[in-house]
Write an enzyme that holds these catalytic residues in place. Structure first.
Site, PDB file in Angstrom:
ATOM      1  N   HIS A 111       3.019  -3.127  14.798  1.00 54.12           N
ATOM      2  CA  HIS A 111       2.992  -4.478  14.217  1.00 54.12           C
ATOM      3  C   HIS A 111       4.235  -5.285  14.596  1.00 54.12           C
ATOM      4  CE1 HIS A 111      -0.492  -3.726  11.479  1.00 54.12           C
ATOM      5  NE2 HIS A 111      -0.038  -2.480  11.540  1.00 54.12           N
ATOM      6  N   ASN A 117      -4.866  -4.844   6.576  1.00 52.58           N
ATOM      7  CA  ASN A 117      -5.307  -5.230   7.919  1.00 52.58           C
ATOM      8  C   ASN A 117      -6.519  -6.150   7.821  1.00 52.58           C
ATOM      9  OD1 ASN A 117      -3.388  -3.764   9.353  1.00 52.58           O
ATOM     10  ND2 ASN A 117      -4.721  -1.989   9.652  1.00 52.58           N
ATOM     11  N   TYR A 128       7.352   3.396   5.023  1.00 50.79           N
ATOM     12  CA  TYR A 128       7.812   2.012   5.196  1.00 50.79           C
ATOM     13  C   TYR A 128       9.282   1.835   4.831  1.00 50.79           C
ATOM     14  CZ  TYR A 128       3.059   0.695   6.329  1.00 50.79           C
ATOM     15  OH  TYR A 128       1.845   0.596   6.946  1.00 50.79           O
TER      16      TYR A 128
HETATM   17 FE1  HDE Z   1       1.455   0.677   8.746  1.00 53.27          FE
HETATM   18  N1  HDE Z   1       3.412   0.763   9.316  1.00 53.27           N
HETATM   19  N2  HDE Z   1       1.381   2.686   8.756  1.00 53.27           N
HETATM   20  N3  HDE Z   1      -0.537   0.622   8.299  1.00 53.27           N
HETATM   21  N4  HDE Z   1       1.498  -1.304   8.726  1.00 53.27           N
HETATM   22  C1  HDE Z   1       4.196  -0.279   9.553  1.00 53.27           C
HETATM   23  O1  HDE Z   1       6.376  -0.488   8.769  1.00 53.27           O
HETATM   24  C2  HDE Z   1       2.436   3.515   8.790  1.00 53.27           C
HETATM   25  C3  HDE Z   1      -1.344   1.692   8.104  1.00 53.27           C
HETATM   26  C4  HDE Z   1       0.502  -2.153   8.337  1.00 53.27           C
HETATM   27  O2  HDE Z   1       4.152  -7.353   8.835  1.00 53.27           O
HETATM   28  C5  HDE Z   1       5.620   0.104   9.789  1.00 53.27           C
HETATM   29  O3  HDE Z   1       7.892  -2.133   8.495  1.00 53.27           O
HETATM   30  C6  HDE Z   1       2.028   4.887   8.598  1.00 53.27           C
HETATM   31  C7  HDE Z   1      -2.584   1.304   7.485  1.00 53.27           C
HETATM   32  C8  HDE Z   1       0.933  -3.524   8.481  1.00 53.27           C
HETATM   33  O4  HDE Z   1       5.941  -6.141   8.552  1.00 53.27           O
HETATM   34  C9  HDE Z   1       5.612   1.621   9.621  1.00 53.27           C
HETATM   35  C10 HDE Z   1       0.666   4.834   8.450  1.00 53.27           C
HETATM   36  C11 HDE Z   1      -2.492  -0.058   7.331  1.00 53.27           C
HETATM   37  C12 HDE Z   1       2.241  -3.443   8.971  1.00 53.27           C
HETATM   38  C13 HDE Z   1       4.166   1.889   9.300  1.00 53.27           C
HETATM   39  C14 HDE Z   1       0.267   3.467   8.546  1.00 53.27           C
HETATM   40  C15 HDE Z   1      -1.212  -0.464   7.853  1.00 53.27           C
HETATM   41  C16 HDE Z   1       2.558  -2.061   9.101  1.00 53.27           C
HETATM   42  C17 HDE Z   1       6.232  -0.408  11.062  1.00 53.27           C
HETATM   43  C18 HDE Z   1      -0.287   6.002   8.240  1.00 53.27           C
HETATM   44  C19 HDE Z   1      -3.531  -1.007   6.755  1.00 53.27           C
HETATM   45  C20 HDE Z   1       3.148  -4.602   9.327  1.00 53.27           C
HETATM   46  C21 HDE Z   1       7.319  -1.364  10.644  1.00 53.27           C
HETATM   47  C22 HDE Z   1       0.034   6.830   7.144  1.00 53.27           C
HETATM   48  C23 HDE Z   1      -3.823  -0.754   5.347  1.00 53.27           C
HETATM   49  C24 HDE Z   1       3.883  -5.131   8.137  1.00 53.27           C
HETATM   50  C25 HDE Z   1       7.257  -1.411   9.216  1.00 53.27           C
HETATM   51  C26 HDE Z   1       4.737  -6.299   8.540  1.00 53.27           C
HETATM   52  C27 HDE Z   1       3.810  -1.576   9.537  1.00 53.27           C
HETATM   53  C28 HDE Z   1       3.731   3.120   9.031  1.00 53.27           C
HETATM   54  C29 HDE Z   1      -1.095   3.057   8.492  1.00 53.27           C
HETATM   55  C30 HDE Z   1      -0.818  -1.836   7.854  1.00 53.27           C
HETATM   56  C31 HDE Z   1       6.128   2.428  10.808  1.00 53.27           C
HETATM   57  C32 HDE Z   1       2.939   6.086   8.594  1.00 53.27           C
HETATM   58  C33 HDE Z   1      -3.736   2.202   7.062  1.00 53.27           C
HETATM   59  C34 HDE Z   1       0.122  -4.779   8.166  1.00 53.27           C
HETATM   60  O5  HDE Z   1       6.410   2.018   8.544  1.00 53.27           O
END
Ligand code: HDE
Length: 712
Positions: free
Chosen positions: A91, A164, A378
C-alpha cells in the site's frame, strides 16, 4: 562580492494558497497549532537564525574551496539527505483526504460506541486510499486491490477501519502474508513488473494456494480497475464484534457504499491512463474536493446475532468468504463525507499510521486468524517506517481524545510530561492517571469475555476448507460483459507468465474447479489443452447468484460530477455549446471545451472562444463522454485532425457516450461510427437527454464486440 540572487529581503506573496477549503472541522482545528505558514516570514535556519544568503556556499574566495564551517549549507543538505522515510511494505502508493462521519441515528441496541449514538455529533475522519503492489511512484490505474483505510477521530479515541475495495482476501492465516506479498511484489532479480500481478511468482503462488481462488477472481474482475476512488465500495473484510452497553455482542461485517455508484475503467483505458496520467485517481479525488463535489459513502454493517454464528455454509471467521447481501442485508449506520484536501502530502498522507487494533469501547475483534495477525503487524511496521514508537504524536495521528499514560521517552518524543510518576499505581502524583472501570459512565475499554476451551494447535479449521464455491458464486453473479472481462484478464495475466506449468496449474487446478467454461475459454486463449472438470469436491452454495456483486447493478443512475469533452475548432457553433453546457450543468456534470491547441478558437459568428485545453493535452481517457458540436467549418477542420479523430475513436472503443450535432455526422461517418444506444446525433433537447441517459449508463456494453475491431 557578487551574489546571484534577488536582494529584496521582502516576503514573497506569490504562490500563497488563498483557497478556502472549508476549515470547519474540529480535528483540523486541533491541527492548527502544527501548521506552518511562511507568508511574511524571514528565511531562517532550523535553529532560528535569519539567513542572509541562500544562494552561495561559504568559500575561500569566489572560486575557492568550500568551508566545513558553513553550518547553514550543512544543516540544509543534512536535512535534505534524510528527507525520505521507508515507504509502506504494501500500500505504498496512496492518496488521502479529510472529512467527517455522522451517524443517522442512535445505534445503542447494537453498540455503545459514542460516535454511533448522536446524529448531531460530527466525527472527523482521515481517509487514505491506496494500491497494494506498486511503489510510491507507480501508476494509479494498474490492476490491483485498492486500500480503503479510515481513521475516525472519536471522542473515545481513534478507531481505524483499515479495509479494501474487495470483501475478501488472498489468504486465511496471517503467517502466509509475507509469502503472498513476496510473490506479488516485482520479481526480485529485475524488479519487474511495477504495479501489477502479471508475472510468474504471483501466479506460481496463487496456483499452489487454492484458498486464494476467490480473491484472485475478484482481482481479475473490473473491481481491480476502478473508475475513480470515489466509485469504489469499501469492506472491513473480517468479521468484527459490536457490543452494546448491556454487554450483548453481535458479529458484523463493515461496508462502505459510495453515493457516486460503483463503476470501473475498461482495461485498454486503464493501461493507457497508467502512462498518460499516472495520477489519474489522486487527481480526480483532489479536483472533486476542490470543486466542492464532495465524495460521500454510507457506512453499513451486516449484523449476525451471536447465536447465528454457525448458520452459514462457510465460516464467518474465514476472510476468503463474503456474506452475500441477499442472505444478510446491509444496515446503514451513517455517512462519511470527504470535504478537505490535505495541506501537505508528507505530513498527513504519508505519515498517517493506521492499525486495525485501534478500536474504541463498543467494538471488538473476532478470532479471524488473518485479523489476529494484523493486530500485531501494523504497529510493528510503523516503528521502522516512522522511526520509533512515538508515531501517535505526529499531528495527523493524534487522537482528539486526551491521551495520558505512563509511556515515556523514545525517539522524537514531543510531549513534555509533567509530574514524576510514570508508573501506576503511584502515590506521588496523586495516583494519576487512573484506570476507569468499564462499567462507569464513559467507561474504560473492556474486551468481550468470549469463552474458549481448546487445545493449543497449529492447524487450519476444517470449516475453512472450501475454496471454490464462493469464487463460483462470484463468477455466476457477473453480467455477461463482466464475465468476458474476467476471462480476458486471466488470459492477459497468464499470458505474461513464462512457465507453462504455472499457466496449466492455474487453469486445471484452480479455474476448472471454479467453472469449466471459464477454464476452457482461458485455456483456449493460452493455447493449452481443454481442461477436464475440476477434481475438488466442492459443494456449490445454495445461493446461485448474488446480484449485489455485479457492478452493473450498482450505478448511481445520475451523471453528477461526470466529465464531458466538447471538441471544437474554428467555425464552431457557440450556441450548440451553450445549450449542451447548460443541460450538463443542470445534472451536476462538468464540461470542458477542447481545441486543436490551447489557443482560443473563432466561433461561426466571428467571436473568440477560449478553450479549457487542447485535445492532445486532455485525451479522451480523461473523460466520461464526448460531444461534437455543429458548425460546418469546425467539423471539417476536425475531420482532418488526427488527434480529434483518435479522440473519438478511442471514446467509442471505450464504450463511452458520444453525442454530435447533425452537422457533425460526416465526421462520425468518416470513422464508420454508427448510432447506437450510446451514440446520439441531433440538435434538440431530446438528443441532449439521450446523451445524458447514455452517460448515466456509464458504458454502452452492446457496443463491445464491435469496438474490439477498433485499433487500440
Ligand atoms: Fe495490510 N498492511 N496486512 N491488509 N493494509 C499494511 O501497514 C498486513 C490486510 C491494508 O493507507 C502495512 O502501515 C498483514 C488485509 C491497508 O496506510 C502492514 C496482513 C487488509 C493498508 C500490513 C494484512 C489490509 C495496509 C504496510 C495479513 C484489508 C494501508 C504499512 C495478516 C482488510 C493503510 C502499514 C494505509 C497496510 C500488514 C492483510 C488492508 C505491513 C500482516 C486483509 C488498506 O503492516
Amino acid at each position: 562580492m557578487k551574489k546571484n540572487k534577488p536582494v529584496t529581503g521582502q516576503s514573497q506573496a506569490a504562490g500563497t494558497d488563498t483557497l478556502d477549503r472549508g476549515n470547519t472541522n474540529p480535528k483540523l482545528d486541533s491541527l492548527e497549532q502544527f501548521r506552518s505558514d511562511a507568508t511574511g516570514q524571514a528565511l531562517r535556519t532550523n535553529q532560528g537564525v535569519k539567513v542572509s544568503d541562500n544562494q552561495n556556499t561559504l568559500k575561500v574566495g569566489s572560486r575557492g574551496p568550500s568551508l566545513l564551517e558553513d553550518f547553514i549549507m550543512r544543516e540544509k543538505i543534512t536535512h535534505f539527505d534524510h528527507e525520505r522515510i521507508p515507504e509502506r511494505i504494501v500500500h505504498a502508493r496512496g492518496t488521502g483526504a479529510h472529512g467527517y462521519f455522522q451517524t443517522y441515528e442512535a445505534h445503542s441496541a447494537l453498540t455503545k460506541a459514542g460516535f454511533l449514538q448522536d446524529p448531531a455529533k460530527v466525527t472527523p475522519v482521515f481517509v487514505r486510499f491506496s494500491t497494494v503492489q506498486g511503489p510510491r511512484g507507480s501508476g494509479d490505474t494498474v490492476r490491483d486491490v485498492r486500500g480503503f483505510a479510515v481513521k475516525f477521530f472519536t471522542e473515545e479515541g481513534n478507531f481505524d477501519l483499515v479495509g479494501n475495495n474487495m470483501p475478501v482476501f488472498f489468504i486465511q492465516d496471517a503467517i502466509k502474508f509475507p509469502d503472498f506479498v513476496h510473490a506479488v511484489k516485482p520479481e526480485p532479480h529485475n524488479e519487474i513488473p511495477t504495479g501489477g500481478s502479471a508475472h510468474d511468482t504471483f501466479w506460481d503462488f496463487v496456483s499452489l494456494v487454492p484458498e486464494s481462488a476467490h480473491m484472485v477472481i475478484w482481482t481479475m474482475s473490473d473491481r481491480a480497475i476502478p473508475k475513480s476512488l470515489r466509485a469504489m465500495e469499501g469492506f472491513g473484510i473480517h468479521t468484527f464484534r459490536l457490543i452494546n452497553a448491556e454487554g450483548k455482542s453481535s458479529f458484523v461485517k463493515f461496508h462502505w457504499k459510495p453515493k457516486q455508484g460503483v463503476c470501473s475503467l475498461v482495461w485498454d483505458e486503464a493501461q493507457k491512463l497508467a502512462g498518460k496520467d499516472t495520477d489519474f485517481h489522486r487527481r480526480d479525488l483532489w479536483e472533486s474536493i476542490e470543486m466542492g463535489d464532495y465524495p460521500e459513502w454510507e457506512l453499513g454493517v451486516q449484523i449476525i446475532p451471536e447465536e447465528d454464528e454457525h448458520k452459514f455454509e462457510f465460516d464467518l471467521l474465514d476472510p476468503t468468504k463474503l456474506l452475500p447481501e441477499e442472505l444478510v442485508p446491509v444496515t446503514v449506520l451513517g455517512k462519511m463525507v470527504l470535504n478537505r484536501n490535505p495541506d501537505n502530502y508528507f505530513a498527513e498522507t504519508e505519515q498517517v499510521a493506521f492499525c486495525p487494533g485501534h478500536i474504541v469501547p463498543g467494538i471488538d475483534f473476532s478470532n479471524d486468524p488473518l485479523l489476529q495477525g494484523r493486530l500485531f503487524s501494523y504497529t510493528d511496521t510503523q516503528i521502522s517506517r516512522l522511526g520509533g514508537p512515538n508515531f501517535h504524536e505526529i499531528p495527523i495521528n493524534r487522537p482528539i481524545a486526551p491521551n495520558h499514560s505512563g509511556q515515556r521517552d523514545a525517539q522524537h518524543r514531543v510531549t513534555i510530561d509533567k509530574g514524576r510518576a510514570s508508573y501506576e499505581p503511584n502515590s506521588i502524583d496523586g495516583g494519576w492517571p487512573k484506570e476507569t472501570p468499564a462499567a462507569a459512565q464513559d467507561g474504560g475499554f473492556e474486551s468481550y469475555p468470549e469463552r474458549i476451551e481448546a487445545h493449543k494447535v497449529r492447524e487450519r479449521s476444517p470449516s475453512f476448507g472450501d475454496h471454490f464455491s464462493q469464487a463460483r458464486l462470484f463468477f455466476h453473479s457477473m453480467s455477461k460483459p463482466e464475465q468476458e472481462h474476467i476471462i480476458a484478464a486471466y488470459s492477459f495475466e497468464l499470458g505474461k507468465v513464462e512457465r507453462e506449468h504455472i499457466r496449466a496449474r492455474q487453469v486445471n487446478e484452480i479455474l476448472a474447479n471454479i467453472d469449466l467454461d471459464l477454464a476452457a475459454r482461458v485455456a483456449a486463449n493460452l493455447g493449452l489443452p481443454a481442461p477436464k472438470a475440476g477434481t475438488v469436491d466442492t459443494k456449490s452454495m445454495t445461493l446461485k447468484a448474488s446480484p449485489a456483486l455485479s457492478q452493473l447493478n450498482l450505478l448511481s443512475g445520475d451523471i453528477k460530477t461526470r466529465k464531458v469533452a466538447i471538441l471544437v475548432a474554428d467555425g464552431v457553433d457557440a450556441k450548440a455549446i451553450d445549450a449542451l453546457k447548460a443541460a450538463l450543468a443542470a445534472e451536476g456534470a462538468h464540461a470542458k471545451v477542447l481545441g486543436p491547441t490551447s489557443a482560443p478558437v473563432k466561433t461561426a459568428d466571428g467571436k473568440s472562444l477560449p478553450v479549457d485545453a487542447s485535445a492532445e493535452g486532455l485525451p479522451s481517457v480523461a473523460f466520461d463522454a464526448v460531444w461534437v458540436p455543429g458548425g460546418k467549418a469546425s467539423v471539417q477542420a476536425l475531420s482532418g485532425n488526427g488527434v480529434a479523430l483518435h479522440f473519438l475513436l478511442e471514446a467509442y472503443k471505450h464504450l463511452k457516450a458520444i453525442g454530435a450535432s447533425t452537422d457533425a455526422k460526416p465526421l462520425l461517418d468518416k470513422l464508420h461510427l454508427d448510432a447506437d444506444a450510446g451514440l446520439v446525433i441531433g440538435d434538440d433537447d431530446k438528443t441532449r437527454k439521450a446523451f445524458i441517459a447514455a452517460i448515466a449508463k456509464h458504458r454502452t456494453w452492446d457496443r463491445e464486440a464491435k469496438a474490439k475491431a477498433i485499433p487500440a
